[in-house]
Scaffold this motif. Structure first.
Motif, PDB file in Angstrom:
ATOM      1  N   LYS A  27       0.868  -1.169   0.000  1.00 53.21           N
ATOM      2  CA  LYS A  27       0.000   0.000   0.000  1.00 53.21           C
ATOM      3  C   LYS A  27       0.910   1.225   0.000  1.00 53.21           C
ATOM      4  CE  LYS A  27      -0.656   0.323   4.978  1.00 53.21           C
ATOM      5  NZ  LYS A  27      -1.621   0.459   6.034  1.00 53.21           N
ATOM      6  N   GLY A  28       0.434   2.279  -0.589  1.00 56.48           N
ATOM      7  CA  GLY A  28       1.253   3.474  -0.646  1.00 56.48           C
ATOM      8  C   GLY A  28       0.570   4.578  -1.419  1.00 56.48           C
ATOM      9  N   ASN A  29       1.178   5.723  -1.369  1.00 55.06           N
ATOM     10  CA  ASN A  29       0.643   6.889  -2.069  1.00 55.06           C
ATOM     11  C   ASN A  29       1.479   7.173  -3.310  1.00 55.06           C
ATOM     12  OD1 ASN A  29      -1.307   7.306  -0.106  1.00 55.06           O
ATOM     13  ND2 ASN A  29       0.082   8.461   1.180  1.00 55.06           N
ATOM     14  N   SER A  32       1.614   7.490  -9.572  1.00 61.11           N
ATOM     15  CA  SER A  32       1.331   6.738 -10.795  1.00 61.11           C
ATOM     16  C   SER A  32       0.848   5.320 -10.494  1.00 61.11           C
ATOM     17  CB  SER A  32       2.586   6.667 -11.655  1.00 61.11           C
ATOM     18  OG  SER A  32       3.606   5.985 -10.964  1.00 61.11           O
ATOM     19  N   GLY A  33       0.766   4.958  -9.232  1.00 59.20           N
ATOM     20  CA  GLY A  33       0.312   3.623  -8.874  1.00 59.20           C
ATOM     21  C   GLY A  33       1.426   2.604  -8.775  1.00 59.20           C
ATOM     22  N   HIS A  34       2.646   3.012  -9.166  1.00 61.22           N
ATOM     23  CA  HIS A  34       3.780   2.102  -9.070  1.00 61.22           C
ATOM     24  C   HIS A  34       5.049   2.908  -8.815  1.00 61.22           C
ATOM     25  CE1 HIS A  34       3.756   3.264 -13.337  1.00 61.22           C
ATOM     26  NE2 HIS A  34       5.082   3.224 -13.224  1.00 61.22           N
ATOM     27  N   CYS A  35       6.063   2.217  -8.403  1.00 61.38           N
ATOM     28  CA  CYS A  35       7.342   2.852  -8.116  1.00 61.38           C
ATOM     29  C   CYS A  35       8.441   1.902  -8.566  1.00 61.38           C
ATOM     30  CB  CYS A  35       7.436   3.114  -6.612  1.00 61.38           C
ATOM     31  SG  CYS A  35       8.997   3.820  -6.081  1.00 61.38           S
ATOM     32  N   LEU A  36       9.433   2.432  -9.246  1.00 59.48           N
ATOM     33  CA  LEU A  36      10.563   1.635  -9.705  1.00 59.48           C
ATOM     34  C   LEU A  36      11.812   2.137  -9.000  1.00 59.48           C
ATOM     35  CD1 LEU A  36      11.881  -0.427 -11.617  1.00 59.48           C
ATOM     36  CD2 LEU A  36      11.988   1.374 -13.325  1.00 59.48           C
ATOM     37  N   ILE A  42      13.902  -3.044  -7.526  1.00 56.17           N
ATOM     38  CA  ILE A  42      12.621  -3.401  -6.914  1.00 56.17           C
ATOM     39  C   ILE A  42      11.508  -2.637  -7.625  1.00 56.17           C
ATOM     40  CG2 ILE A  42      11.223  -3.313  -4.816  1.00 56.17           C
ATOM     41  CD1 ILE A  42      13.803  -3.431  -3.202  1.00 56.17           C
ATOM     42  N   VAL A  43      10.444  -3.340  -7.926  1.00 53.87           N
ATOM     43  CA  VAL A  43       9.240  -2.742  -8.483  1.00 53.87           C
ATOM     44  C   VAL A  43       8.172  -2.843  -7.402  1.00 53.87           C
ATOM     45  CG1 VAL A  43       7.450  -2.957 -10.244  1.00 53.87           C
ATOM     46  CG2 VAL A  43       9.841  -3.413 -10.831  1.00 53.87           C
ATOM     47  N   VAL A  44       7.548  -1.710  -7.080  1.00 60.11           N
ATOM     48  CA  VAL A  44       6.496  -1.686  -6.069  1.00 60.11           C
ATOM     49  C   VAL A  44       5.213  -1.207  -6.730  1.00 60.11           C
ATOM     50  CG1 VAL A  44       5.791  -0.798  -3.814  1.00 60.11           C
ATOM     51  CG2 VAL A  44       8.221  -1.104  -4.311  1.00 60.11           C
ATOM     52  N   VAL A  45       4.148  -1.992  -6.564  1.00 61.98           N
ATOM     53  CA  VAL A  45       2.847  -1.679  -7.157  1.00 61.98           C
ATOM     54  C   VAL A  45       1.810  -1.658  -6.036  1.00 61.98           C
ATOM     55  CG1 VAL A  45       1.063  -2.483  -8.775  1.00 61.98           C
ATOM     56  CG2 VAL A  45       3.479  -2.754  -9.357  1.00 61.98           C
TER      57      VAL A  45
END
Length: 90
Positions: A27-29, A32-36, A42-45
């Motif tokens: 979960k996160g803010n 774009s809904g994802h973070c690279l 690491i890919v965080v969605v």
């Protein structure tokens, strides 16, 4: 196979794993809904996304990065090349 199915999501997840990237659903803010996190590979969605939106987020990331094709299975290589050329617009 539908391009919005859990099985298709699994194929994309396996592609990332083969390329040496770690995928986490958190979960996160994220705007774009994802973070690279390139340095840590690491890919965080966002974990609250639907399957369709998770696929779109991963596809967006795959269009931004260059993966080592020689480390991928033939099936994953084809999937990656398809996503790079045409993208996936849901």
């Amino acid at each position: 196979m539908s391009k919005t199915s859990p099985a298709y999501l699994k194929k994309i997840e396996n592609l990332l794993k083969e390329a040496g990237l770690r995928l986490r659903y958190e979960k996160g803010n994220f705007k774009s809904g994802h973070c690279l996190l390139e340095e840590q590979q690491i890919v965080v969605v966002n974990k609250f996304y639907t399957v369709e939106t998770k696929i779109q987020a991963l596809t967006d990331i795959l269009q931004q990065i260059q993966l080592p094709l020689d480390e991928l299975t033939p099936e994953s290589r084809l999937l990656y090349q398809e996503l790079q050329q045409t993208g996936l617009k849901l």
